[in-house]
Design an enzyme around this catalytic site. Structure first.
Site: not given
Ligand code: NAD
Length: 473
Positions: A171, A224, A246, A280, A376
């Site tokens: 996804k 995410g 992650e 991140c 963050e």
């Molecule tokens: P997000 O959590 O909003 O979304 C991430 C993904 O999750 C998207 O594909 C989204 O559609 C999906 N999603 C959202 N709600 C969901 C649900 N209820 N059930 C299942 N899937 C769902 O994050 P974002 O705004 O897209 O990305 C930014 C975040 O990602 C930041 O907090 C960042 O630190 C983190 N991140 C972490 C790493 C790591 O390796 N630790 C790497 C990159 C980004």
């Protein structure tokens, strides 16, 4: 119109619904994407489940060969993939060409090798028995990723899962799905059989949630935000799914007075602002020993000033727009909070009147308790925080709910290793920052999540151990 990718073929969402993904450089629509929902996820999971037995039984040498070809296919399409990634995310094309796409290929090359090296143990047990273990794949793995490095994060989940004989439903992020769809096409061309990788674009609360709920998905590998991670963990309980998460970070980057100060300060700019700070592991808390504070601040502010945001398709650009209007609003909101709470904005703020640009922003006079030092932001905002000695640095660094990464700059090797041991972070960089390799495990501590990606470590996350007892008399 980019469709879902199921059974190695594009198809529209069953409902016919679509959504628009905008171009962050202009704010104009970039593409219409299929808005997959529960019914589409059912279809994708059923396809991956059908493909699983044959893929899991495929001769490991053949899986290795196909994954290697996937890496070659990615490199053969480097320019097209880099352009898509830049158009969709706003990241500078030079970075997409030299980092995102080549590292995506590296990930497939690295895990191709593991397909033939996953084996169990023979264990000397009490009694007349041969006791051995085998490593088996889990089944269908659901991969959910964010928008900052779509290709690379997809590869980190897909390549090890497939090497171990699992099949995957991906996804992609709603803000930037285009490169993942192109990746799926390239991998099919490289020889992935139908159903081994399916892609369902759509919203997190619809397609993402359906993947988490699905009883035929054995594991969710998620990257995410921390709040989304919590929600997924709660929802995954119903089907007792395995998880790796992650999540977010607020990483300290610590500079001691005995370091090569100019080099450390110069690197601190990249550590905080690479990929528009949408990283991140971004070193967003720059902890500086008090005696060198002003010198470091000066270099960092000048470095930030030199990073002028521009068209990410221009090879000279080092700083593109933020990914979305929502992210732009969120980051500017944090700047208001920083100003209000009394931090001193040395440089930075909103940039331009078209697209979602923010200039690299540096705050001094930041107290560790301030909002901008704790939460963050996921944008180009750096907080400079002074400290007195090692104890003080370790205390401030660890006083965070996150534990993703940390940097230490010092010439004192004893201090460097002592701090590496004390810092609560999944990765510690000494006299460098933001280094990654497909061979080196990566992941978080505390609220930054659990599970590891890359390296041998991830193979434990995508396999399960079976034990066999054989009576020998
Ligand atoms: P997000 O959590 O909003 O979304 C991430 C993904 O999750 C998207 O594909 C989204 O559609 C999906 N999603 C959202 N709600 C969901 C649900 N209820 N059930 C299942 N899937 C769902 O994050 P974002 O705004 O897209 O990305 C930014 C975040 O990602 C930041 O907090 C960042 O630190 C983190 N991140 C972490 C790493 C790591 O390796 N630790 C790497 C990159 C980004």
């Amino acid at each position: 119109m980019p469709d879902l990718w199921i059974d190695n073929a594009p198809r529209p969402a069953l409902s016919g619904a679509t959504f628009t993904t905008p171009n962050p450089t202009t704010g104009e629509p970039l593409a219409e994407l299929a808005r997959g929902d529960r019914a589409d996820v059912d279809l994708a999971v059923a396809s991956a489940k059908r493909a699983f037995p044959a893929w899991a039984r495929t001769d490991p040498n053949e899986r290795q060969r196909i994954l290697w070809k996937c890496g070659e296919g990615i490199l053969a399409n480097l320019e097209a993939l880099a352009r898509l990634e830049t158009l969709d995310t706003g990241k500078p094309i030079t970075n997409a060409r030299t980092i995102d796409v080549p590292r995506t290929a590296d990930t497939f090359f690295y895990f191709a090798g593991w397909a033939t090296k996953l084996h169990g143990e023979t264990i000397p047990v009490r009694g007349p028995f041969l006791n051995y273990t085998v490593r088996e794949p889990l089944g269908v793995i659901g991969a959910i990723i964010p928008w900052n490095f779509p290709l690379l994060l997809a590869a980190r989940k897909i390549a090890p899962a497939l090497a171990a004989g699992n099949t995957v439903v991906l996804k992609p992020p709603e803000e930037a799905s285009l490169s993942c769809l192109e990746l799926a096409r390239i991998l099919a061309e490289a020889g992935l059989p139908p159903g081994v990788l399916n892609v369902v674009t759509g919203h997190g609360e619809e397609a993402g949630a359906a993947l988490v709920d699905h009883p035929d998905v054995a594991k969710i590998s998620f990257t995410g935000g921390t709040d989304t991670g919590r929600l997924i963990m709660r929802n995954a309980a119903a089907t007792l799914k395995r998880l790796s998460l992650e999540l977010g970070g607020k990483s300290p980057n610590i500079v001691f007075a005995d370091a090569d100060v100019k080099n450390a300060a110069k690197n601190a700019v990249g550590a905080a602002f690479y990929n528009q700070g949408e990283l991140c592991t971004a070193g967003t808390r720059l902890l500086v020993q008090r005696s060198i504070h002003d010198e470091v601040l000066d270099i960092v502010v000048n470095g930030a000033r030199a990073l002028v945001p521009g068209d990410p398709l221009d090879p000279a650009t080092q700083m593109g727009p933020l990914v979305s209007e929502a992210q732009h609003r969120r980051v500017l909101g944090y700047l208001d909070v920083g100003d209000r709470e009394g931090a001193r904005r040395e440089v930075g703020g909103a940039h331009g009147d078209r697209g979602w640009f923010v200039s690299p922003t540096v705050y001094s006079a930041v107290h560790p308790d301030m909002t901008i030092a704790r939460e963050e932001i996921f944008g180009p905002v750096l907080s400079v925080i002074p400290f007195d000695d090692v104890e003080d640095a370790a205390r401030i660094a660890n006083a965070s709910e996150f534990g993703l990464a940390a940097g230490v700059w010092t010439k004192d090797i004893t201090r460097a290793h002592a701090l590496a041991a004390r810092l609560q972070a999944g990765t510690v960089w000494i006299n460098t920052y933001n280094r990654f390799d497909a061979a080196s495990p990566y992941g978080g501590m505390k609220q930054s999540g659990f599970g590891r990606e890359n390296g041998r470590a991830v193979l434990d996350e995508v396999t399960q151990v079976k034990t066999v007892w054989v009576a020998t008399s």
